[in-house]
Design an enzyme around this catalytic site. Structure first.
Site, PDB file in Angstrom:
ATOM      1  N   ARG A  13      -8.518  12.068  -8.286  1.00  0.00           N
ATOM      2  CA  ARG A  13      -8.797  13.459  -8.058  1.00  0.00           C
ATOM      3  C   ARG A  13     -10.180  14.148  -8.163  1.00  0.00           C
ATOM      4  NH1 ARG A  13      -3.579  12.654 -10.630  1.00  0.00           N
ATOM      5  NH2 ARG A  13      -1.924  13.747  -9.446  1.00  0.00           N
TER       6      ARG A  13
ATOM      7  N   ARG B  75       1.958  10.266 -10.075  1.00  0.00           N
ATOM      8  CA  ARG B  75       2.609  10.606  -8.923  1.00  0.00           C
ATOM      9  C   ARG B  75       3.933  10.197  -8.397  1.00  0.00           C
ATOM     10  NH1 ARG B  75      -1.049  13.983  -5.898  1.00  0.00           N
ATOM     11  NH2 ARG B  75      -0.353  13.603  -3.924  1.00  0.00           N
TER      12      ARG B  75
ATOM     13  N   HIS C 149      -0.666   5.658  -9.871  1.00  0.00           N
ATOM     14  CA  HIS C 149      -0.865   6.244  -8.734  1.00  0.00           C
ATOM     15  C   HIS C 149      -1.065   7.748  -9.465  1.00  0.00           C
ATOM     16  CE1 HIS C 149       0.050   5.904  -4.236  1.00  0.00           C
ATOM     17  NE2 HIS C 149      -0.097   7.454  -4.487  1.00  0.00           N
TER      18      HIS C 149
HETATM   19  C1  FNR Z   1      -3.375   9.496  -4.173  1.00  0.00           C
HETATM   20  N1  FNR Z   1      -3.194   8.216  -3.917  1.00  0.00           N
HETATM   21  C2  FNR Z   1      -3.173   7.241  -3.183  1.00  0.00           C
HETATM   22  N2  FNR Z   1      -3.185   6.001  -3.527  1.00  0.00           N
HETATM   23  C3  FNR Z   1      -3.089   5.194  -2.263  1.00  0.00           C
HETATM   24  O1  FNR Z   1      -2.980   3.935  -2.464  1.00  0.00           O
HETATM   25  N3  FNR Z   1      -2.980   5.740  -0.887  1.00  0.00           N
HETATM   26  C4  FNR Z   1      -3.025   6.981  -0.758  1.00  0.00           C
HETATM   27  O2  FNR Z   1      -2.983   7.545   0.455  1.00  0.00           O
HETATM   28  C5  FNR Z   1      -2.794   7.987  -1.864  1.00  0.00           C
HETATM   29  N4  FNR Z   1      -2.938   9.174  -1.765  1.00  0.00           N
HETATM   30  C6  FNR Z   1      -3.023  10.124  -2.697  1.00  0.00           C
HETATM   31  C7  FNR Z   1      -3.324  11.435  -2.587  1.00  0.00           C
HETATM   32  C8  FNR Z   1      -3.615  12.324  -3.437  1.00  0.00           C
HETATM   33  C9  FNR Z   1      -3.724  13.610  -3.272  1.00  0.00           C
HETATM   34  C10 FNR Z   1      -3.697  11.765  -4.667  1.00  0.00           C
HETATM   35  C11 FNR Z   1      -4.156  12.689  -6.026  1.00  0.00           C
HETATM   36  C12 FNR Z   1      -3.764  10.264  -5.023  1.00  0.00           C
HETATM   37  C13 FNR Z   1      -3.479   7.717  -5.609  1.00  0.00           C
HETATM   38  C14 FNR Z   1      -4.981   7.362  -5.834  1.00  0.00           C
HETATM   39  O3  FNR Z   1      -5.516   6.424  -5.077  1.00  0.00           O
HETATM   40  C15 FNR Z   1      -5.015   7.075  -7.381  1.00  0.00           C
HETATM   41  O4  FNR Z   1      -4.334   5.829  -7.706  1.00  0.00           O
HETATM   42  C16 FNR Z   1      -4.954   8.161  -8.234  1.00  0.00           C
HETATM   43  O5  FNR Z   1      -5.677   9.350  -7.804  1.00  0.00           O
HETATM   44  C17 FNR Z   1      -5.617   7.888  -9.485  1.00  0.00           C
HETATM   45  O6  FNR Z   1      -5.028   8.828 -10.333  1.00  0.00           O
HETATM   46  P1  FNR Z   1      -6.005  10.107 -11.046  1.00  0.00           P
HETATM   47  O7  FNR Z   1      -7.425   9.389 -11.621  1.00  0.00           O
HETATM   48  O8  FNR Z   1      -6.509  10.775  -9.788  1.00  0.00           O
HETATM   49  O9  FNR Z   1      -5.290  10.953 -11.726  1.00  0.00           O
END
Ligand code: FNR
Length: 426
Positions: free
Chosen positions: A378, A326, A323
């Site tokens: 991101r 996060r 994730h």
């Molecule tokens: C997420 N991610 C995420 N995943 C998911 O399954 N449902 C969601 O609503 C969200 N919301 C979300 C919000 C924000 C602001 C971020 C940055 C990420 C996780 C996303 O799908 C993914 O796994 C990560 O963003 C991957 O990491 P990097 O590559 O962005 O660092």
């Protein structure tokens, strides 16, 4: 002349514009992209998007894992054309890249999901709609045109809501259902905590819920129960008034009517109570096959035993992901998990990857290590912050251009030719 490929075509277009003094609106490297996006975003938006769990160790680990792999280029291979297409869950894609689900994008730009969908459609890559999006999935689906999209679900404590969301995704034309497993609660996120800022508490990122008939039923019964109770008089603070305005603006219907209605607040409270299920277990997932005809993808798997169990259950694919760092701080890097999961389950099962991927060469590495496709997280939000739908498309085109050039420069003609032997580990 043979097709120069997306990499050379994009390079040439940028250099040609440069002759006329025009520079790319969206920077072409990950560092400048992030820095420029930060400058364009509010402090609460930046905290939510760029922030991670705890001290940020998982986010650093995600990047450090990429840094441990190096590409070992070959020369004099005569590879002049590349085929980036791939087939995933029965659909042919322009490239093995999808946009990751990202909730509360309206912190960054209004109508974020529709804008991201337009960018994805322009670039020809699928978008995984977040359950915590800012536009109802039906509206976002309309912006995708013919490009496939998937729906990501957070498993609610209300089973009827789970069915309602799945039914809407099917009816609107989703090509797969992604269940995110790693967010049964929100991780400890100091950047947001220090600002006291959670978008959902202000009514941002709950559009899939407020547009859902089952959710609206739940809100209506909460409003009825609250109306029956004796009201306590509370003096409103400036912050509370601001939040009420934001909630009323995001809530469906007339803004003025929402201001005096108990509904927007009740919607936020209902959402916070039921959006995820800390008790979620394999038993819940066993019910999925009878509840949907869509291919099922489990997102957020890091352990080989969980990966094995997922495929024993009969899911169609998994997404190896932490994730984006996060949820659990000091978690293992997602790329390391990809390697150990592939070792455990072999090359056959469909495995996607995300977390820490920033560039076309990162995509090359993850594919070579066994990902069938990757999700870009991101960076596409940074593109949205800088130039709306066009910014999203630019970020995707840049990643694809670099993948294409790296393949060409290392003698790789097609996606199945991306194999671990192209890499060395330091
Ligand atoms: C997420 N991610 C995420 N995943 C998911 O399954 N449902 C969601 O609503 C969200 N919301 C979300 C919000 C924000 C602001 C971020 C940055 C990420 C996780 C996303 O799908 C993914 O796994 C990560 O963003 C991957 O990491 P990097 O590559 O962005 O660092």
């Amino acid at each position: 002349m043979s097709d120069p490929g997306v990499g050379r075509t994009r390079q040439s277009a940028i250099y040609r514009d440069g002759v006329f003094g025009k520079r790319p609106t969206v920077p072409t490297d990950a560092g400048a992209l992030e820095a420029r996006a930060q400058a364009a975003m509010s402090s609460t938006a930046w905290a939510y998007v760029a922030g991670g769990a705890g001290e940020g160790a998982t986010m650093r680990a995600n990047r450090a894992a990429f840094d441990r792999w190096q590409v070992a280029p070959r020369v004099l291979h005569g590879t002049t054309t590349r085929d980036l297409t791939t087939t995933l869950l029965g659909t042919t894609l322009r490239a093995p890249l999808l946009l990751a689900p990202v909730g509360a994008g309206c912190l960054v730009a209004p109508d974020s999901d529709v804008q991201i969908a337009r960018g994805a459609a322009t670039a020809g890559v699928p978008y995984v709609f977040s359950n915590q999006g800012c536009n109802p999935l039906e509206e976002t689906a309309a912006a995708m045109g013919d490009v496939p999209w998937w729906f990501q679900l957070y498993w609610s404590t209300d089973e009827a809501l789970v069915d309602s969301l799945i039914g809407r995704a099917e009816a609107a034309g989703a090509a797969a259902l992604v269940i995110t497993l790693d967010t049964t609660m929100l991780g400890w996120r100091p950047q947001d905590l220090n600002l006291g800022s959670l978008p959902f508490a202000r009514g941002l990122g709950i559009a899939q819920y407020t547009s859902d008939p089952r959710f609206r039923e739940l809100v209506a019964s909460r409003v009825a129960v609250a109306a029956a109770k004796v009201k306590e008089k509370v003096r409103p603070t400036v912050g509370a008034v601001r939040s009420l305005i934001e909630m009323s603006r995001s809530h469906p219907g007339d803004f003025r009517a929402n201001l005096t209605s108990p509904e927007p607040r009740a919607a936020v409270e209902t959402f916070l109570e039921i959006y995820s299920n800390p008790a979620l277990s394999w038993a819940n997932l066993e019910t999925l096959r009878e509840r949907t005809r869509l291919p099922v993808v489990l997102k957020g798997i890091l352990h080989p035993d969980d990966a094995r169990r997922a495929f024993e259950l009969g899911v169609d694919a998994i997404v190896v992901s932490n994730h984006g760092g996060r949820q659990v701080d000091r978690a293992i890097a997602s790329l390391d998990a990809l390697v150990s999961i592939r070792e455990a389950i072999g090359r056959q099962p469909v495995v996607l990857f995300d977390s820490g991927l920033r560039t076309g060469t990162d995509l090359f590495v993850a594919l070579a290590l066994g990902a069938d496709a990757c999700l870009l997280g991101r960076p596409h939000i940074y593109g949205l912050a800088l130039d709306g739908a066009d910014g999203v498309a630019s970020v995707v085109e840049n990643v694809m251009a670099e993948l294409d050039l790296t393949m060409g420069l290392t003698g790789v003609g097609s996606i199945p030719d991306l194999v671990p032997g192209l890499l060395t580990r330091t």
